[in-house]
Scaffold this motif. Structure first.
Motif, PDB file in Angstrom:
ATOM      1  N   CYS A 252      43.977  34.126  45.759  1.00  0.00           N
ATOM      2  CA  CYS A 252      42.990  34.293  44.697  1.00  0.00           C
ATOM      3  C   CYS A 252      41.708  34.792  45.338  1.00  0.00           C
ATOM      4  O   CYS A 252      41.193  34.179  46.268  1.00  0.00           O
ATOM      5  CB  CYS A 252      42.770  32.969  43.982  1.00  0.00           C
ATOM      6  N   GLU A 253      41.230  35.922  44.837  1.00  0.00           N
ATOM      7  CA  GLU A 253      39.999  36.474  45.390  1.00  0.00           C
ATOM      8  C   GLU A 253      38.847  36.138  44.452  1.00  0.00           C
ATOM      9  O   GLU A 253      38.972  36.252  43.232  1.00  0.00           O
ATOM     10  CB  GLU A 253      40.121  37.988  45.531  1.00  0.00           C
ATOM     11  N   VAL A 254      37.755  35.666  45.040  1.00  0.00           N
ATOM     12  CA  VAL A 254      36.571  35.393  44.233  1.00  0.00           C
ATOM     13  C   VAL A 254      35.391  36.130  44.844  1.00  0.00           C
ATOM     14  O   VAL A 254      35.333  36.346  46.051  1.00  0.00           O
ATOM     15  CB  VAL A 254      36.260  33.879  44.180  1.00  0.00           C
ATOM     16  N   GLY A 255      34.492  36.525  43.973  1.00  0.00           N
ATOM     17  CA  GLY A 255      33.280  37.173  44.446  1.00  0.00           C
ATOM     18  C   GLY A 255      32.122  36.192  44.368  1.00  0.00           C
ATOM     19  O   GLY A 255      31.986  35.471  43.389  1.00  0.00           O
ATOM     20  N   ILE A 256      31.315  36.144  45.419  1.00  0.00           N
ATOM     21  CA  ILE A 256      30.171  35.231  45.410  1.00  0.00           C
ATOM     22  C   ILE A 256      29.027  35.929  44.675  1.00  0.00           C
ATOM     23  O   ILE A 256      28.557  36.983  45.102  1.00  0.00           O
ATOM     24  CB  ILE A 256      29.746  34.872  46.849  1.00  0.00           C
ATOM     25  N   GLU A 257      28.615  35.347  43.574  1.00  0.00           N
ATOM     26  CA  GLU A 257      27.524  35.962  42.815  1.00  0.00           C
ATOM     27  C   GLU A 257      26.199  35.305  43.137  1.00  0.00           C
ATOM     28  O   GLU A 257      25.159  35.926  42.987  1.00  0.00           O
ATOM     29  CB  GLU A 257      27.832  35.870  41.329  1.00  0.00           C
ATOM     30  N   ALA A 258      26.250  34.050  43.502  1.00  0.00           N
ATOM     31  CA  ALA A 258      25.019  33.369  43.928  1.00  0.00           C
ATOM     32  C   ALA A 258      25.399  32.344  44.969  1.00  0.00           C
ATOM     33  O   ALA A 258      26.460  31.732  44.871  1.00  0.00           O
ATOM     34  CB  ALA A 258      24.353  32.700  42.737  1.00  0.00           C
ATOM     35  N   PHE A 259      24.543  32.198  45.948  1.00  0.00           N
ATOM     36  CA  PHE A 259      24.855  31.259  47.016  1.00  0.00           C
ATOM     37  C   PHE A 259      23.582  30.530  47.423  1.00  0.00           C
ATOM     38  O   PHE A 259      22.560  31.156  47.693  1.00  0.00           O
ATOM     39  CB  PHE A 259      25.452  32.018  48.206  1.00  0.00           C
ATOM     40  N   VAL A 260      23.641  29.215  47.411  1.00  0.00           N
ATOM     41  CA  VAL A 260      22.512  28.414  47.903  1.00  0.00           C
ATOM     42  C   VAL A 260      23.037  27.603  49.072  1.00  0.00           C
ATOM     43  O   VAL A 260      24.034  26.894  48.947  1.00  0.00           O
ATOM     44  CB  VAL A 260      21.954  27.484  46.813  1.00  0.00           C
ATOM     45  N   SER A 261      22.362  27.729  50.183  1.00  0.00           N
ATOM     46  CA  SER A 261      22.863  27.099  51.398  1.00  0.00           C
ATOM     47  C   SER A 261      22.595  25.599  51.386  1.00  0.00           C
ATOM     48  O   SER A 261      21.789  25.081  50.618  1.00  0.00           O
ATOM     49  CB  SER A 261      22.188  27.750  52.595  1.00  0.00           C
TER      50      SER A 261
ATOM     51  N   PRO B  16      26.878  23.377  49.924  1.00  0.00           N
ATOM     52  CA  PRO B  16      26.482  24.668  49.347  1.00  0.00           C
ATOM     53  C   PRO B  16      26.733  24.751  47.840  1.00  0.00           C
ATOM     54  O   PRO B  16      27.602  24.068  47.336  1.00  0.00           O
ATOM     55  CB  PRO B  16      27.389  25.642  50.097  1.00  0.00           C
ATOM     56  N   PHE B  17      25.953  25.582  47.180  1.00  0.00           N
ATOM     57  CA  PHE B  17      26.175  25.896  45.766  1.00  0.00           C
ATOM     58  C   PHE B  17      26.690  27.328  45.698  1.00  0.00           C
ATOM     59  O   PHE B  17      26.084  28.223  46.280  1.00  0.00           O
ATOM     60  CB  PHE B  17      24.865  25.805  44.980  1.00  0.00           C
ATOM     61  N   LEU B  18      27.793  27.498  45.019  1.00  0.00           N
ATOM     62  CA  LEU B  18      28.365  28.847  44.922  1.00  0.00           C
ATOM     63  C   LEU B  18      28.628  29.171  43.455  1.00  0.00           C
ATOM     64  O   LEU B  18      29.137  28.333  42.719  1.00  0.00           O
ATOM     65  CB  LEU B  18      29.684  28.931  45.676  1.00  0.00           C
ATOM     66  N   ASP B  19      28.256  30.373  43.066  1.00  0.00           N
ATOM     67  CA  ASP B  19      28.675  30.880  41.759  1.00  0.00           C
ATOM     68  C   ASP B  19      29.714  31.950  42.017  1.00  0.00           C
ATOM     69  O   ASP B  19      29.440  32.915  42.734  1.00  0.00           O
ATOM     70  CB  ASP B  19      27.479  31.464  41.003  1.00  0.00           C
ATOM     71  N   LEU B  20      30.885  31.763  41.450  1.00  0.00           N
ATOM     72  CA  LEU B  20      32.001  32.642  41.803  1.00  0.00           C
ATOM     73  C   LEU B  20      32.502  33.401  40.584  1.00  0.00           C
ATOM     74  O   LEU B  20      32.486  32.886  39.464  1.00  0.00           O
ATOM     75  CB  LEU B  20      33.149  31.816  42.387  1.00  0.00           C
ATOM     76  N   ALA B  21      32.937  34.620  40.828  1.00  0.00           N
ATOM     77  CA  ALA B  21      33.593  35.406  39.781  1.00  0.00           C
ATOM     78  C   ALA B  21      35.012  35.673  40.245  1.00  0.00           C
ATOM     79  O   ALA B  21      35.228  36.020  41.404  1.00  0.00           O
ATOM     80  CB  ALA B  21      32.859  36.715  39.576  1.00  0.00           C
ATOM     81  N   LEU B  22      35.955  35.474  39.360  1.00  0.00           N
ATOM     82  CA  LEU B  22      37.358  35.667  39.753  1.00  0.00           C
ATOM     83  C   LEU B  22      37.674  37.149  39.817  1.00  0.00           C
ATOM     84  O   LEU B  22      37.286  37.924  38.936  1.00  0.00           O
ATOM     85  CB  LEU B  22      38.279  34.988  38.744  1.00  0.00           C
ATOM     86  N   ARG B  23      38.394  37.537  40.862  1.00  0.00           N
ATOM     87  CA  ARG B  23      38.797  38.940  41.027  1.00  0.00           C
ATOM     88  C   ARG B  23      40.306  39.028  41.137  1.00  0.00           C
ATOM     89  O   ARG B  23      41.013  38.339  40.417  1.00  0.00           O
ATOM     90  CB  ARG B  23      38.112  39.519  42.262  1.00  0.00           C
ATOM     91  N   ARG B  24      40.790  39.780  42.101  1.00  0.00           N
ATOM     92  CA  ARG B  24      42.251  39.981  42.199  1.00  0.00           C
ATOM     93  C   ARG B  24      42.964  38.667  42.487  1.00  0.00           C
ATOM     94  O   ARG B  24      42.358  37.711  42.975  1.00  0.00           O
ATOM     95  CB  ARG B  24      42.561  40.950  43.342  1.00  0.00           C
ATOM     96  N   HIS B  25      44.243  38.627  42.228  1.00  0.00           N
ATOM     97  CA  HIS B  25      45.002  37.418  42.569  1.00  0.00           C
ATOM     98  C   HIS B  25      46.478  37.732  42.675  1.00  0.00           C
ATOM     99  O   HIS B  25      46.949  38.765  42.182  1.00  0.00           O
ATOM    100  CB  HIS B  25      44.784  36.327  41.523  1.00  0.00           C
ATOM    101  N   VAL B  26      47.180  36.874  43.347  1.00  0.00           N
ATOM    102  CA  VAL B  26      48.654  36.887  43.361  1.00  0.00           C
ATOM    103  C   VAL B  26      49.080  35.513  42.876  1.00  0.00           C
ATOM    104  O   VAL B  26      48.798  34.513  43.533  1.00  0.00           O
ATOM    105  CB  VAL B  26      49.203  37.148  44.783  1.00  0.00           C
ATOM    106  N   PRO B  27      49.694  35.429  41.715  1.00  0.00           N
ATOM    107  CA  PRO B  27      50.076  34.094  41.227  1.00  0.00           C
ATOM    108  C   PRO B  27      51.234  33.535  42.037  1.00  0.00           C
ATOM    109  O   PRO B  27      52.014  34.310  42.613  1.00  0.00           O
ATOM    110  CB  PRO B  27      50.488  34.369  39.781  1.00  0.00           C
TER     111      PRO B  27
END
Lengths: 311, 325
Positions: free
Chosen positions: B114-123, B225-236
């Motif tokens: 499962c690929e996710v994109g980091i849209e916001a990241f707080v360390s 950490p705080f992460l905001d993630l968006a779902l991208r490609r995946h292999v079920p």
């Protein structure tokens, strides 16, 4: 004394510990996981996202803790340990289930006969020494008599008869037998399916050897005495291809021939450049050039040409 | 392919045995791999996710030309070499900036991704709060209705559960639970996108430390950490159905465990408020008719047996009469 106030405050505190949601939280105590399946409250989410996320997380954690506190505990030196139930969520494993070990031949036999496994003690009682000795290993009971300084020799025994050596040999033979059986068990465990083709291969091998020996006499087997039940040797029957064939087949055949030729020429080249058994090329070059190498040889051969031109 | 080595000494034999498949599995090792290019965000996110996963984490410090969705052969090799079954691959490209790929393996083969994109990241360092101890078990909190219904999010939940949840425990010291990993969903995007499944809600991954007061009330403080993630490609996982079927196989319960009540619901056993285990035992209907009590004269015989009784009585009466004389 009025305790109603205390009770009320206690109740209020209790209330804070209880989480009430429209859809009850799903708690998997085995994985310490809580799942909140309530839809997201859009208004409060948009108002202050972080505060909303923290509040939902707190509710979930509170519910999880109250579940955990209801579980039975066992005391331990580090404090009470909460016994967790097996998880309800099923996660895929990282590796396949271990295969059961195939039973050894003895185990099969013991099972068929209903023989129970008995655990032998490491030590046995020695009546002579009046103490516990090892069953095997250092000073082991199985080596009894091997180090005896005096032993009885029966009448009529051979001159070089050594009773201690005899005992030792028989012990070594037992060990060797056990090792052999272990190997056989291993081989059997590795797959009975792979054993059958091996047997077939061996049969073919024997047949081939037999056929060769039968025609390996001076008369090529013609005047040999026939054994009873011996079958007549079957020779190789010649096969001819039909004259008319499909183009594809013809093409394939000719390509095969070409590739064979190619391979052969390659092989020949290799042999020429490399170590030909009849002529050692490297050695020949060295002797011809007087140890100067093949480059010098070509230079020398081209020199007279130049001289010719000059003249 | 790695050579199959026959152990030459006891230590290597033990090491090989530790790698063999077990009935009850230990924690999954995770490898953190950087792709051909990773930005600062991806680097930091991976570093902090690894801090959460420690000590079951391995870091690959060099960049690797690895594209899990195109060719997973190097992942399979690394999994075998390091005895790891989880991967986090960081990769940042122009098309897919700040990408993290979670890969789960089964038997050194890729099960799902499962690929996710980091849209916001707080360390972690942005919050001046106490952090959790490395190696402590986190609590997990998933919030969102789609975790149950949508296959993509169900897969994400399963992946994160495998990542943070680790092996199932038998018992735990509750005061030692220090932090919680909370995964919540944003409100669902507009309906037109929801049905074709391309636009999935954002996923918020938050980590908080947990403190409890005397009354048992939990309070959370941001840890990072705080992460905001968006779902991208995946292999079920269903794409590798044969692997999934093998991976979902459970060991047969031992007879002893069944007797102890594991695996089955324990019936008639409960824990009361004092923490004592109480059981209820059901008895059959009592049959007092067949009960053998003390033989007494008063109980012996009824009116129906009068004939016999009279015969028995006679000699005694005679005796009594004699004594009376």
């Amino acid at each position: 004394m009025d305790v109603s106030e205390i009770l009320a405050s206690h109740e209020a505190r209790q209330k804070l510990n209880v989480v009430e949601k429209e859809i009850p939280l799903v708690i998997d105590a085995g994985y310490l996981t809580v799942t909140d399946l309530n839809p997201v409250d859009k208004e409060s989410y948009e108002e202050d996202t972080e505060a909303y996320l923290l509040a939902t997380a707190r509710d979930g954690v509170q519910a999880l803790f109250s579940t955990l506190s209801a579980l039975p505990t066992v005391p331990s030196p580090y404090g009470p340990l909460t016994q967790l139930p097996p998880p309800t969520t099923e996660l895929p494993r990282a590796k396949p289930l271990p295969k059961p070990k195939p039973p050894t031949k003895w185990e099969q036999f013991a099972k068929a006969k209903g023989i129970q496994k008995k655990r032998k003690d490491r030590k046995v009682w020695d009546e002579e020494k009046q103490e516990w000795v090892n069953r095997w290993g250092w000073g082991g009971k199985n080596k009894e008599g091997e180090g005896a300084w005096l032993s009885e020799v029966k009448q009529g025994a051979e001159v070089d008869h050594d009773p201690a050596q005899e005992l030792r040999n028989s012990r070594k033979a037992r060990v060797a037998k056990n090792e052999r059986q272990q190997l056989q068990n291993l081989a059997r465990a590795q797959g009975s399916s792979s054993q059958a083709p091996e047997r077939e291969e061996r049969k073919k091998d024997i047949d081939r050897t037999l056929a060769t020996t039968r025609i390996s006499t001076a008369s090529m087997g013609r005047f040999d005495r026939q054994l009873e039940g011996e079958k007549k040797l079957k020779g190789v029957k010649r096969k001819f291809e039909p004259n008319e064939r499909s183009i594809e087949e013809e093409k394939k055949n000719s390509l095969a021939i070409i590739s064979k030729l190619e391979n052969e020429s390659k092989r020949a080249k290799k042999e020429k450049s490399g170590g030909d058994e009849v002529l050692n090329v490297r050695k020949a070059i060295r002797s011809a050039s007087g140890g100067k190498g093949s480059a010098a040889l070509t230079r020398n051969s081209s020199k007279p040409k130049g001289k010719k031109g000059k003249r | 392919m790695l050579r199959t080595v026959k152990p030459k000494n006891a230590r290597s034999k033990r090491a090989l045995e530790a790698r063999e498949p077990k009935e009850v599995e230990g924690p999954r090792q995770a490898i953190f791999v950087k792709g051909t290019h990773t930005g600062e965000i991806v680097n930091n996110a991976m570093k902090e996710l690894m801090a959460l996963k420690r000590p079951d984490a391995i870091s690959f410090s060099k960049k690797n030309p690895v594209h899990p969705f195109e060719d997973a052969s190097s992942l399979e090799f690394w999994a075998q070499k390091n005895d790891a079954s989880l991967f986090v691959v960081g990769q940042s490209t122009k098309k897919r900036p700040h990408g993290l790929t979670f890969v789960r393996m089964f038997d050194c083969k890729v099960l799902d991704m499962c690929e996710v994109g980091i849209e916001a990241f707080v360390s972690m360092h942005a919050f001046k709060t106490p952090k959790s101890t490395p190696g402590h078990r986190p609590l997990l909190h998933f919030a969102g209705e789609l975790f149950d219904t949508h296959p993509r999010l169900a897969q994400l939940k399963s992946l994160l559960l495998a990542f943070f949840g680790g092996p199932a425990l038998e018992s735990i010291h509750v005061p030692g639970l220090e932090h919680v990993v909370s995964v919540s969903l944003a409100p669902a995007p507009p309906a037109r996108a929801a049905d074709d499944g391309t636009l999935l809600p954002r996923v918020h991954l938050r980590t908080y430390t947990v403190t409890r007061d005397r009354a048992g009330r939990a309070a959370l403080a941001p840890m990072g950490p705080f992460l905001d993630l968006a779902l991208r490609r995946h292999v079920p996982p269903e794409a590798n159905a044969h692997l999934l079927a093998l991976a979902m196989k459970r060991p047969k319960l031992k007879k002893q465990d069944v007797q102890k009540g594991l695996g089955k619901r324990r019936r008639n056993v409960e824990v009361d408020e004092m923490g004592d285990v109480r059981g209820r035992v059901h008895l059959g209907k009592q049959e007092l008719g067949g009960l053998r009590g003390k033989r007494m004269k008063a109980l012996r015989g009824g009116p129906g047996e009068s004939g016999e009784e009279s015969e028995e009585e006679r000699p005694r009466e005679r005796k009594r009469s004699r004594s009376g004389d």
